[in-house]
Design a protein around this motif. Sequence first.
Motif, PDB file in Angstrom:
ATOM      1  N   ALA A 114      66.359  93.482 127.704  1.00  0.00           N
ATOM      2  CA  ALA A 114      67.246  94.164 128.814  1.00  0.00           C
ATOM      3  C   ALA A 114      68.404  93.587 128.263  1.00  0.00           C
ATOM      4  CB  ALA A 114      66.374  92.461 129.371  1.00  0.00           C
ATOM      5  N   LEU A 117      69.340  96.810 127.236  1.00  0.00           N
ATOM      6  CA  LEU A 117      69.362  98.241 128.557  1.00  0.00           C
ATOM      7  C   LEU A 117      70.910  97.770 128.921  1.00  0.00           C
ATOM      8  CD1 LEU A 117      65.693  97.780 130.298  1.00  0.00           C
ATOM      9  CD2 LEU A 117      67.270  99.995 128.751  1.00  0.00           C
ATOM     10  N   ARG A 118      71.134  97.149 129.230  1.00  0.00           N
ATOM     11  CA  ARG A 118      72.560  96.669 129.871  1.00  0.00           C
ATOM     12  C   ARG A 118      73.930  97.439 129.127  1.00  0.00           C
ATOM     13  NH1 ARG A 118      75.165  91.871 132.780  1.00  0.00           N
ATOM     14  NH2 ARG A 118      76.263  92.925 134.707  1.00  0.00           N
ATOM     15  N   ASP A 121      74.296 101.174 128.682  1.00  0.00           N
ATOM     16  CA  ASP A 121      74.227 101.272 130.314  1.00  0.00           C
ATOM     17  C   ASP A 121      76.006 101.224 130.856  1.00  0.00           C
ATOM     18  OD1 ASP A 121      73.095 102.427 132.906  1.00  0.00           O
ATOM     19  OD2 ASP A 121      74.626 100.603 133.321  1.00  0.00           O
ATOM     20  N   ASN A 136      65.561 106.266 124.144  1.00  0.00           N
ATOM     21  CA  ASN A 136      65.685 105.041 123.775  1.00  0.00           C
ATOM     22  C   ASN A 136      64.377 104.846 122.285  1.00  0.00           C
ATOM     23  OD1 ASN A 136      67.123 103.958 125.238  1.00  0.00           O
ATOM     24  ND2 ASN A 136      66.121 103.924 127.086  1.00  0.00           N
ATOM     25  N   PHE A 308      70.919  94.954 138.657  1.00  0.00           N
ATOM     26  CA  PHE A 308      70.002  95.912 137.236  1.00  0.00           C
ATOM     27  C   PHE A 308      68.794  95.423 137.094  1.00  0.00           C
ATOM     28  CE2 PHE A 308      69.965  96.726 133.424  1.00  0.00           C
ATOM     29  CZ  PHE A 308      70.637  98.611 132.791  1.00  0.00           C
ATOM     30  N   PHE A 309      68.764  94.868 136.836  1.00  0.00           N
ATOM     31  CA  PHE A 309      67.418  94.052 136.230  1.00  0.00           C
ATOM     32  C   PHE A 309      66.199  94.757 137.463  1.00  0.00           C
ATOM     33  CE2 PHE A 309      69.557  91.126 133.093  1.00  0.00           C
ATOM     34  CZ  PHE A 309      69.653  92.156 132.807  1.00  0.00           C
ATOM     35  N   ARG A 311      67.033  96.828 139.817  1.00  0.00           N
ATOM     36  CA  ARG A 311      66.579  98.824 139.774  1.00  0.00           C
ATOM     37  C   ARG A 311      65.840  98.968 138.243  1.00  0.00           C
ATOM     38  NH1 ARG A 311      72.003  98.158 140.230  1.00  0.00           N
ATOM     39  NH2 ARG A 311      72.691  99.028 138.245  1.00  0.00           N
ATOM     40  N   GLU A 312      65.614  98.672 137.413  1.00  0.00           N
ATOM     41  CA  GLU A 312      64.957  98.667 136.146  1.00  0.00           C
ATOM     42  C   GLU A 312      63.264  98.174 135.528  1.00  0.00           C
ATOM     43  OE1 GLU A 312      65.883 100.209 133.477  1.00  0.00           O
ATOM     44  OE2 GLU A 312      67.967 100.877 134.092  1.00  0.00           O
TER      45      GLU A 312
END
Length: 346
Positions: A114, A117-118, A121, A136, A308-309, A311-312
Amino acid sequence: MRVAPVFTYCPAPQAVTLAHRRGLLDPALRFIADLPATEWRTHYTHEHPALLRCGGHIPSIWARGAGKDTVLLGTYFLHPVQVIVARKDDRGEGMRFALPRCAVRGGEIDFLRAAALRGYDAYVEAAGIDRTRVTNVDVVVPDPLGDGQVARHGAPAGGTSIWAEAGLGVSSPGAMVRALVAGEVDRVHVAGYRAVGALDAAGVESVFDLHVGPTRTSAGSGYEPCTITATRALVEERRDLVVGFLEALVVAAEEAIRAPEAAVSLLATAGGVSPATLRRAFDIPTLAELAPLDPREGLGILATAKDFFVREGLVRDFDLAAWADGSLLEEARANVAQRGAARVAR
């Protein structure tokens, strides 16, 4: 409470580490390492019914979204170095991003994945990279908790720690950096001690620093702010114990400001690293930010992270404002100030 209260914290330089090491915490609180190894995962899952936790916000946000009845008591900043690294001979032709996938998990969020990913981004956005070029690539990484049987580090003398690897990545470059050097991926997100290990690896360099500019405490950080949480049952049944815990953090932070070198030395020992490595891994121009902050002050940054999390698809949405209760920290600060005033009066 029928269950003994437990406290836990991540292996980073923070006030709770100092409070624990200096014996400032109430002996009624059990350290998580004193529990059977099968229960250590509560650091991530928040399953323990009487838990006090200091650590990264990703597991605490996930747990709250998953229905764990916790209370956000405060936040704090550690400013770990966060960088995107590439091979020194990289010409920018490939955009294969290494995504860690933890080898052992108990159903909770994979916080390393996680956070990466952030970080990616923010990197893509700030560097103006065409997202259609990005691929990825999963890289299996060890569980930070290990198997519960390996030698542990970072505990007070005679004790143990739940973390499997001293320095968490300083001594070796790690699976993701090995994949980078081998040409299997083109970019790797690393932070804290793992960043030190990566930057010391042969043929690797930083191509983007997430720790400077507008991303320092906003979009780029999968680690900040850290959170202080407790189970609601513990807050309601033993408010005095929770307030006392927060008092110990306030006092430890104040002592660190008065004796910074001693604090850094103790924090480095707790992390299984040298003071020089600690300063490379975490931006510590001042130790003032070790002190817990009112949880309501950090809600904006936490909201950015949570959204954000969500949305993911990693976290279920919840009411962030309802999670925070700043009254216990206010009480703790008042108690510490009152004791200080009483000493001066004497």
